[in-house]
Design a protein around this motif. Structure first.
Motif, PDB file in Angstrom:
ATOM      1  N   ARG A 107      36.031  40.071  27.098  1.00 18.42           N
ATOM      2  CA  ARG A 107      34.920  39.791  28.009  1.00 18.42           C
ATOM      3  C   ARG A 107      33.584  40.111  27.359  1.00 18.42           C
ATOM      4  O   ARG A 107      32.612  39.346  27.486  1.00 18.42           O
ATOM      5  CB  ARG A 107      35.100  40.605  29.295  1.00 18.42           C
ATOM      6  CG  ARG A 107      34.087  40.315  30.381  1.00 18.42           C
ATOM      7  CD  ARG A 107      34.403  41.161  31.614  1.00 18.42           C
ATOM      8  NE  ARG A 107      33.499  40.890  32.719  1.00 18.42           N
ATOM      9  CZ  ARG A 107      32.298  41.446  32.861  1.00 18.42           C
ATOM     10  NH1 ARG A 107      31.868  42.330  31.961  1.00 18.42           N
ATOM     11  NH2 ARG A 107      31.526  41.140  33.892  1.00 18.42           N
ATOM     12  N   GLY A 110      32.994  37.390  24.989  1.00 19.54           N
ATOM     13  CA  GLY A 110      33.071  36.040  25.537  1.00 19.54           C
ATOM     14  C   GLY A 110      34.092  35.180  24.839  1.00 19.54           C
ATOM     15  O   GLY A 110      33.906  33.968  24.697  1.00 19.54           O
ATOM     16  N   HIS A 219      34.195  46.687  36.034  1.00 21.50           N
ATOM     17  CA  HIS A 219      34.513  45.913  37.231  1.00 21.50           C
ATOM     18  C   HIS A 219      34.662  46.903  38.378  1.00 21.50           C
ATOM     19  O   HIS A 219      35.525  47.767  38.333  1.00 21.50           O
ATOM     20  CB  HIS A 219      35.812  45.127  37.027  1.00 21.50           C
ATOM     21  CG  HIS A 219      36.069  44.120  38.103  1.00 21.50           C
ATOM     22  ND1 HIS A 219      35.887  42.772  37.907  1.00 21.50           N
ATOM     23  CD2 HIS A 219      36.477  44.256  39.383  1.00 21.50           C
ATOM     24  CE1 HIS A 219      36.189  42.132  39.014  1.00 21.50           C
ATOM     25  NE2 HIS A 219      36.550  43.009  39.929  1.00 21.50           N
ATOM     26  N   ILE A 341      30.031  33.311  38.970  1.00 24.78           N
ATOM     27  CA  ILE A 341      30.659  34.626  39.083  1.00 24.78           C
ATOM     28  C   ILE A 341      31.147  34.878  40.511  1.00 24.78           C
ATOM     29  O   ILE A 341      30.349  34.849  41.461  1.00 24.78           O
ATOM     30  CB  ILE A 341      29.677  35.733  38.659  1.00 24.78           C
ATOM     31  CG1 ILE A 341      29.097  35.436  37.256  1.00 24.78           C
ATOM     32  CG2 ILE A 341      30.374  37.089  38.683  1.00 24.78           C
ATOM     33  CD1 ILE A 341      30.138  35.350  36.169  1.00 24.78           C
ATOM     34  N   HIS A 353      36.061  29.992  44.766  1.00 30.95           N
ATOM     35  CA  HIS A 353      36.406  30.755  43.563  1.00 30.95           C
ATOM     36  C   HIS A 353      37.835  31.287  43.671  1.00 30.95           C
ATOM     37  O   HIS A 353      38.596  31.247  42.696  1.00 30.95           O
ATOM     38  CB  HIS A 353      35.442  31.939  43.398  1.00 30.95           C
ATOM     39  CG  HIS A 353      34.074  31.574  42.941  1.00 30.95           C
ATOM     40  ND1 HIS A 353      33.681  31.618  41.620  1.00 30.95           N
ATOM     41  CD2 HIS A 353      32.983  31.169  43.634  1.00 30.95           C
ATOM     42  CE1 HIS A 353      32.413  31.270  41.515  1.00 30.95           C
ATOM     43  NE2 HIS A 353      31.961  30.991  42.727  1.00 30.95           N
ATOM     44  N   ALA A 394      33.213  34.689  29.236  1.00 34.19           N
ATOM     45  CA  ALA A 394      32.873  35.902  29.991  1.00 34.19           C
ATOM     46  C   ALA A 394      32.389  35.561  31.389  1.00 34.19           C
ATOM     47  O   ALA A 394      32.572  36.343  32.329  1.00 34.19           O
ATOM     48  CB  ALA A 394      31.806  36.706  29.244  1.00 34.19           C
ATOM     49  N   HIS A 395      31.760  34.396  31.548  1.00 34.02           N
ATOM     50  CA  HIS A 395      31.282  33.944  32.848  1.00 34.02           C
ATOM     51  C   HIS A 395      32.282  33.014  33.514  1.00 34.02           C
ATOM     52  O   HIS A 395      31.992  32.475  34.586  1.00 34.02           O
ATOM     53  CB  HIS A 395      29.934  33.232  32.691  1.00 34.02           C
ATOM     54  CG  HIS A 395      28.873  34.115  32.139  1.00 34.02           C
ATOM     55  ND1 HIS A 395      27.857  33.648  31.318  1.00 34.02           N
ATOM     56  CD2 HIS A 395      28.661  35.449  32.256  1.00 34.02           C
ATOM     57  CE1 HIS A 395      27.073  34.651  30.963  1.00 34.02           C
ATOM     58  NE2 HIS A 395      27.540  35.752  31.524  1.00 34.02           N
ATOM     59  N   GLN A 399      36.131  36.828  33.729  1.00 37.97           N
ATOM     60  CA  GLN A 399      35.243  37.675  34.541  1.00 37.97           C
ATOM     61  C   GLN A 399      35.977  38.711  35.382  1.00 37.97           C
ATOM     62  O   GLN A 399      35.387  39.708  35.789  1.00 37.97           O
ATOM     63  CB  GLN A 399      34.356  36.818  35.436  1.00 37.97           C
ATOM     64  CG  GLN A 399      35.104  36.009  36.467  1.00 37.97           C
ATOM     65  CD  GLN A 399      34.175  35.086  37.235  1.00 37.97           C
ATOM     66  OE1 GLN A 399      33.666  35.444  38.288  1.00 37.97           O
ATOM     67  NE2 GLN A 399      33.958  33.894  36.694  1.00 37.97           N
ATOM     68  N   ASP A 400      37.255  38.495  35.682  1.00 36.61           N
ATOM     69  CA  ASP A 400      38.001  39.402  36.559  1.00 36.61           C
ATOM     70  C   ASP A 400      39.021  40.212  35.779  1.00 36.61           C
ATOM     71  O   ASP A 400      39.681  39.705  34.871  1.00 36.61           O
ATOM     72  CB  ASP A 400      38.739  38.619  37.641  1.00 36.61           C
ATOM     73  CG  ASP A 400      37.794  37.922  38.604  1.00 36.61           C
ATOM     74  OD1 ASP A 400      36.983  38.620  39.227  1.00 36.61           O
ATOM     75  OD2 ASP A 400      37.872  36.685  38.716  1.00 36.61           O
TER      76      ASP A 400
END
Length: 490
Positions: A107, A110, A219, A341, A353, A394-395, A399-400
């Protein structure tokens, strides 16, 4: 000496709380070089927990317990774990920490390729788990039922189809409205001051710092080691203020649930997920998420909340917010603006999402999608669903943190949480209008009291469906949620 069932369950809870502690440390302050050995430590404890459940002495204690309500939960856990090989459980626990470290590195850079081999192993282990547990329909079924008992791929597809059909027209109407001013959200905000403000907000929402603490994580998450030690984390983006504020409010919602469990359930079957091997008071991930989304969206994005708290936020950041009114701030944090995001998504696009992630998980489990193809699949879906171009993994698909933890099957619970939060708020509005009036005056004690009585105090002694049924509500009815979205955004 005979050890009774409740003592054995208490010891099991102690072990699983220790696992929670090790995982909290790994995600907040552990040195990066400790990932491999931490994985071994967690795997060892998870193996011990499984052995405790399958020990013949536990079965004997269950048999001797008669109609003790905790005995049913233990019998269910014994049946579940008897179907799972010990080496599979240990492999999953050990790999989660290693995969988590790889995910964090991927992450940061990226670069999905760094995480890909680790995710491939996660998927392999998940498929082995589904095969071991058995299923009549989709291999996703036994995975999601760990997090949300009673749900299946088929039930989720039906729910998601209804929600998607209802959300898209509301989204079209919302996007046609003039966009509010948002420039001030992206100014320079000192992370240290953000944390100070987040701490004050957590206090105001009722989070008990004598039984908790607020730390920093890549996170945000909440974790409990019984109701007496419930910890939250957030993150502090220097150039995007809402991330820290609403991330904190969200995790406080989770924490209030855990801190609100009746003390009588401490170290019992009703604060121990013996299927998922997780010390937790919430009855399911979906019900847990309902509490965080209720606080974040129905309270934390409301005008009354910010009429009470925006003056202090402006005092904390006078240079950044001196030209901003309370009304402008409320409009900005409730804007409809599709983005890449999930945790920053507006309420209307958030579930789109989730639906993407669930489609990918189902495809991975049935073998119609390879791990290597996730970035392209993800990016194409974001373009077609929301018109978003993904500029970096990364986006996008990195992201999770969930997949690195082996949590395949947990994402549907976020949408279930949104739906359940709206059901609970409509129920309170119809049956306890004084609670809603108090919220509109920024008095949250009546709301906390109502949620404590209806949801929190029961721990895992009632299922989500049973809690809703007691209130006269159906467990998979999206009508209240769609009404709420339509009323707010049309």
């Amino acid at each position: 000496m005979t050890i009774d069932l409740r003592t054995r369950i208490g010891q099991l809870n102690d072990v699983l709380c220790t696992v929670n502690m090790l995982n909290w440390d790994a995600r907040t302050q552990m040195a990066s070089g400790g990932a491999e050995t931490r994985g071994h430590q967690v795997a060892t404890l998870m193996g011990i927990a499984r052995q405790m459940i399958l020990d013949t002495a536990m079965q004997d204690a269950v048999d001797a317990a008669g109609d003790d309500p905790q005995a049913y939960a233990v019998r269910e856990a014994i049946d579940h774990h008897a179907r799972l090989p010990a080496d599979l459980l240990q492999a999953k626990a050990q790999h989660a920490t290693v995969a988590g470290a790889a995910w964090a590195k991927a992450r940061a850079q990226g670069d999905f390729a760094i995480f890909q081999p680790h995710l491939e192993k996660v998927v392999t282990l998940a498929r082995r788990t589904a095969d071991a547990l058995g299923h009549q329909g989709h291999p996703y079924d036994p995975m999601v039922q760990v997090f949300e008992p009673g749900e299946t791929a088929a039930s989720l597809e039906t729910l998601f189809d209804s929600l998607r059909a209802g959300i898209l027209p509301i989204l079209d109407r919302a996007r046609a409205r003039p966009a509010p001013r948002t420039d001030f959200l992206y100014r320079d905000y000192d992370p240290r001051l953000q944390k100070q403000f987040a701490t004050k907000i957590a206090h105001a929402l009722g989070y008990d710092f004598d039984r908790g603490r607020l730390d920093t994580a890549v996170h945000p998450f909440e974790v409990s080691f019984t109701r007496n030690d419930v910890r939250i984390t957030s993150r502090w983006s220097r150039n995007y203020l809402p991330m820290s504020i609403f991330g904190t409010i969200h995790e406080v919602g989770h924490a209030l649930y855990e801190q609100g469990v009746d003390p009588i359930h401490t170290r019992s079957a009703f604060t121990t997920d013996m299927i998922g091997l997780y010390a937790v008071g919430g009855t399911s991930f979906g019900m847990h998420e309902s509490q965080s989304r209720l606080l974040e969206n129905h309270v934390g994005r409301g005008p009354a909340f910010w009429h009470a708290h925006f003056p202090h936020l402006r005092d904390t950041f006078p240079d950044q917010l001196s030209d901003v009114t309370t009304e402008e701030f409320v409009a900005a944090v409730n804007r409809v603006e599709p983005g890449p995001i999930r945790v920053e998504a507006d309420e209307l696009t958030y579930d789109l999402h989730i639906m993407l992630r669930v489609r990918i998980e189902m495809a991975l489990m049935e073998g119609s999608l390879e791990v290597a193809d996730i970035p392209d699949t993800w990016n194409q879906a974001m373009k077609s669903d929301l018109g978003i171009e993904i500029d970096s993994d990364a986006h996008g698909c990195l992201q999770d943190v969930h997949w690195s933890s082996g949590y395949i099957g947990s994402f549907p619970t976020y949408t279930i949480g949104n739906m359940t939060a709206a059901q609970l708020m409509r129920h309170l509005g119809e049956g306890s209008p004084g609670v809603i009036s108090a919220v509109n005056e920024s008095n949250l004690e009546p709301l906390r009291g109502s949620l404590r009585e209806a949801v929190w105090k029961h721990g895992r002694s009632l299922t989500r469906a049973q809690i809703l049924d007691r209130l006269g509500l159906a467990s998979n009815d999206p009508s209240a949620y769609l009404e709420y979205l339509d009323r707010k955004f049309s």
